[in-house]
Scaffold this motif. Structure first.
Motif, PDB file in Angstrom:
ATOM      1  N   TYR A 123       6.775   7.693  10.605  1.00 48.20           N
ATOM      2  CA  TYR A 123       6.292   7.473  11.965  1.00 48.20           C
ATOM      3  C   TYR A 123       4.887   6.867  11.954  1.00 48.20           C
ATOM      4  N   PRO A 124       4.660   5.818  12.747  1.00 43.67           N
ATOM      5  CA  PRO A 124       5.539   5.303  13.808  1.00 43.67           C
ATOM      6  C   PRO A 124       6.434   4.131  13.403  1.00 43.67           C
ATOM      7  N   LEU A 125       6.201   3.536  12.221  1.00 46.34           N
ATOM      8  CA  LEU A 125       6.971   2.356  11.851  1.00 46.34           C
ATOM      9  C   LEU A 125       7.107   2.276  10.340  1.00 46.34           C
ATOM     10  N   ARG A 126       8.299   1.968   9.888  1.00 43.32           N
ATOM     11  CA  ARG A 126       8.559   1.830   8.461  1.00 43.32           C
ATOM     12  C   ARG A 126       9.501   0.662   8.213  1.00 43.32           C
ATOM     13  N   VAL A 127       9.590   0.278   6.964  1.00 43.47           N
ATOM     14  CA  VAL A 127      10.529  -0.760   6.552  1.00 43.47           C
ATOM     15  C   VAL A 127      11.797  -0.085   6.036  1.00 43.47           C
ATOM     16  N   ILE A 128      12.925  -0.654   6.342  1.00 40.20           N
ATOM     17  CA  ILE A 128      14.201  -0.246   5.744  1.00 40.20           C
ATOM     18  C   ILE A 128      14.797  -1.474   5.065  1.00 40.20           C
TER      19      ILE A 128
ATOM     20  N   ALA B  49      12.019   2.917  -3.036  1.00 45.21           N
ATOM     21  CA  ALA B  49      10.608   2.582  -3.228  1.00 45.21           C
ATOM     22  C   ALA B  49      10.190   1.318  -2.488  1.00 45.21           C
ATOM     23  N   ARG B  50      11.139   0.478  -2.102  1.00 39.70           N
ATOM     24  CA  ARG B  50      10.795  -0.763  -1.397  1.00 39.70           C
ATOM     25  C   ARG B  50      10.809  -0.601   0.124  1.00 39.70           C
ATOM     26  N   SER B  51      11.316   0.519   0.622  1.00 36.84           N
ATOM     27  CA  SER B  51      11.363   0.779   2.061  1.00 36.84           C
ATOM     28  C   SER B  51      10.084   1.509   2.471  1.00 36.84           C
ATOM     29  N   VAL B  52       9.017   0.749   2.589  1.00 40.66           N
ATOM     30  CA  VAL B  52       7.667   1.298   2.754  1.00 40.66           C
ATOM     31  C   VAL B  52       7.511   1.996   4.105  1.00 40.66           C
ATOM     32  N   LYS B  53       6.929   3.188   4.060  1.00 36.97           N
ATOM     33  CA  LYS B  53       6.671   3.982   5.271  1.00 36.97           C
ATOM     34  C   LYS B  53       5.251   3.744   5.787  1.00 36.97           C
ATOM     35  N   TRP B  54       5.023   4.150   7.037  1.00 35.36           N
ATOM     36  CA  TRP B  54       3.682   4.090   7.669  1.00 35.36           C
ATOM     37  C   TRP B  54       3.055   2.714   7.495  1.00 35.36           C
ATOM     38  N   LEU B  55       3.752   1.721   8.003  1.00 37.04           N
ATOM     39  CA  LEU B  55       3.388   0.328   7.755  1.00 37.04           C
ATOM     40  C   LEU B  55       2.023  -0.019   8.346  1.00 37.04           C
TER      41      LEU B  55
END
Length: 393
Positions: free
Chosen positions: A204-209, A216-222
């Motif tokens: 939250y609020p935005l991440r990569v899927i 490891a490539r789906s970065v969180k908290w962008l």
């Protein structure tokens, strides 16, 4: 950044479900129990594995939060959540899996470095958000681009999350622009998980899927998106999550000789049984999951109750009431299948499961041949033992 910050300690961690198996408290890394993992096709948020490298970031004001898109592009842009919410909303069912899933079994062969995951560093969720291809169009990158006029060929995701591996810098990773700009790759900037706003543990609020690719490539908290010429030079791209042969150890490793791992190989695990089980003679149900990276469906799931001498094919299911066909548009191409088989157990034995994907890829028989010093991608046949007993267990 305004609206989102990375704390320096663990004093404000979010609450977690007490049934999780905690592998590391600070930073918090945990997985569900096997039986909880396969209780439903869509993994409940509270039972979705937690993989962290530092304290969980805190959102102070979501309206002030923004993502910067910069790099080898003509018109850098700052996007607020209101801008992302205005874009078409897409929903993708996708399985995320830590590259270190099943590491514990690999460590029994020879010591490895990393979080001691059992078989549940994996989960299947319904992710909703904007397609990255649409976001990139806002900065002048057409869909299905392979490069920008300025030479950008990779898309780097930088988190607000700070980690010791980056010497206190942010977690970051990248994917090729050709994948990021391809609408069919279903890469999302996600703000919802299972129909609800992302929680703090999951970005939250935005991440990569990035579907079909190691977690490891789906970065969180962008924090930012950078268009770059070469792949990301961050620690987790260059000095981790690479697949080495069993002959490489910490004395002779040369990280530059291997590419960063992206797609995960075909994988399965039995989840209705522990590594060693005491059962009464009679029928048992064998349940688990199977998944393959890159959008490759599961063609077959084989189960053996005699250590791999003979096999039966298990049934496969995704959505209730809809037959699973590995390459059908009605199936979720980025998601796992749950499998089930009945067996009549009359003596102590080894139960084995192995999956085959639509490309004909099959799991390796033994973990020894894929052992690697970081303990990643243990996709060997999954084996559990049952012992006949007459107790009331």
């Amino acid at each position: 950044m305004p609206g989102l910050r990375a704390p320096s300690d663990y004093a404000q961690e979010p609450p977690r479900h007490p049934a999780l198996v905690v592998n590391s408290k600070e930073p918090f890394n945990a997985e569900p129990r096997r039986s909880d993992l396969v209780s439903s096709y869509v993994t409940p948020v509270e039972f979705f594995y937690k993989r962290n490298h530092g304290p969980i970031p805190i959102v102070d004001d979501v309206d002030k939060y923004s993502v910067y898109i910069t790099g080898l592009i003509g018109n850098p842009k700052q996007l607020f959540m209101k801008d992302i919410w205005k874009l078409p909303k897409y929903t993708v069912t996708a399985t995320l899996q830590c590259a270190g899933n099943r590491r514990t079994a690999m460590s029994r062969i020879r010591k490895v470095k990393g979080v001691g995951w059992d078989v549940a560093a994996i989960g299947n969720a319904i992710w909703s958000g904007a397609k990255l291809a649409d976001v990139l169009e806002l900065v002048g990158i057409p869909k299905c681009s392979h490069a920008t006029p300025s030479g950008g060929k990779h898309v780097e995701f930088v988190s607000i999350d700070k980690c010791k591996e980056e010497n206190g810098g942010p977690y970051k990773a990248s994917i090729p622009l050709s994948q990021a700009a391809n609408p069919e790759a279903d890469v999302l900037l996600a703000y919802e998980m299972n129909g609800e706003t992302l929680n703090r543990d999951h970005g939250y609020p935005l991440r990569v899927i990035v579907p079909g690719v190691i977690g490891a490539r789906s970065v969180k908290w962008l924090d930012s998106i950078n268009i770059i010429a070469e792949e990301c030079q961050g620690f987790f791209m260059q000095k981790d999550y690479k697949m080495f042969p069993p002959s490489v150890d910490w004395d002779n490793i040369n990280w530059s000789t291997r590419r960063p791992q992206m797609d995960f190989p075909v994988q399965c695990a039995i989840c209705s049984l522990d590594d060693v089980n005491m059962v009464k003679p009679g029928k048992i149900t064998i349940k688990g999951y199977a998944v393959s990276g890159g959008g490759r469906g599961i063609e077959r799931l084989d189960v053996s109750i005699d250590g791999g001498k003979t096999w039966v094919e298990a049934s496969k299911l995704q959505k209730p009431g809809i037959p699973y066909i590995s390459d059908s548009e009605s199936s979720d191409k980025w998601a796992w299948v749950l499998f089930e088989a009945e067996a009549d157990i009359r003596q102590s034995t080894e139960i084995v499961a192995k999956a085959v994907d639509i490309a004909g890829n099959v799991q390796p028989e033994n973990v020894e041949v894929i052992w690697n010093l970081r303990g990643i991608l243990n996709t060997s046949w999954h084996r559990v033992h049952v012992r006949i007993g007459h107790s009331n267990l």
